[in-house]
Design a protein around this motif. Sequence first.
Motif: not given
Length: 135
Positions: A49-65
């Motif tokens: 779950l931590l790996r999934q959350i880390k992946n989603l965090k990256l994708r969320l940051n990309l979406t923010k930019f």
Amino acid sequence: MNELTLTTPALLFSAISLIMLAYTNRFLAYASVIRSLHDRYLKEKDDSLLRQIKNLKLRLNLTKFMQIFGITSLLFCVLTMFLIFIGYAVIAVYAFGLGLVLLLISLALLIKEIQISTQALQHHIADIEEYLEKK
């Protein structure tokens, strides 16, 4: 050089608005999934779950930019229209060009985010296929 008119940057309004709607939908979907994974992690303490959350965090940051560059592009389109309106055509051309570059950056980030999303889904598919092969 062709003359830039008020209608040229105005044409991008609907395109940028639709792109921003899609970006916002992605953002909301990620937020929902992250909240769900967070709750599951607090209960299960599963490292996957931590790996999934880390992946989603990256994708969320990309979406923010993606959103920041898209909104800034829209702002430069509005600035372009204002500059044309007050008679600063040369500056308007550069403002419009910068707006287009910002939109290109936003779309390039979207491509990167889609690649990451696809890789994440492929990992899930591989897990399912591995389970089915063992069965």
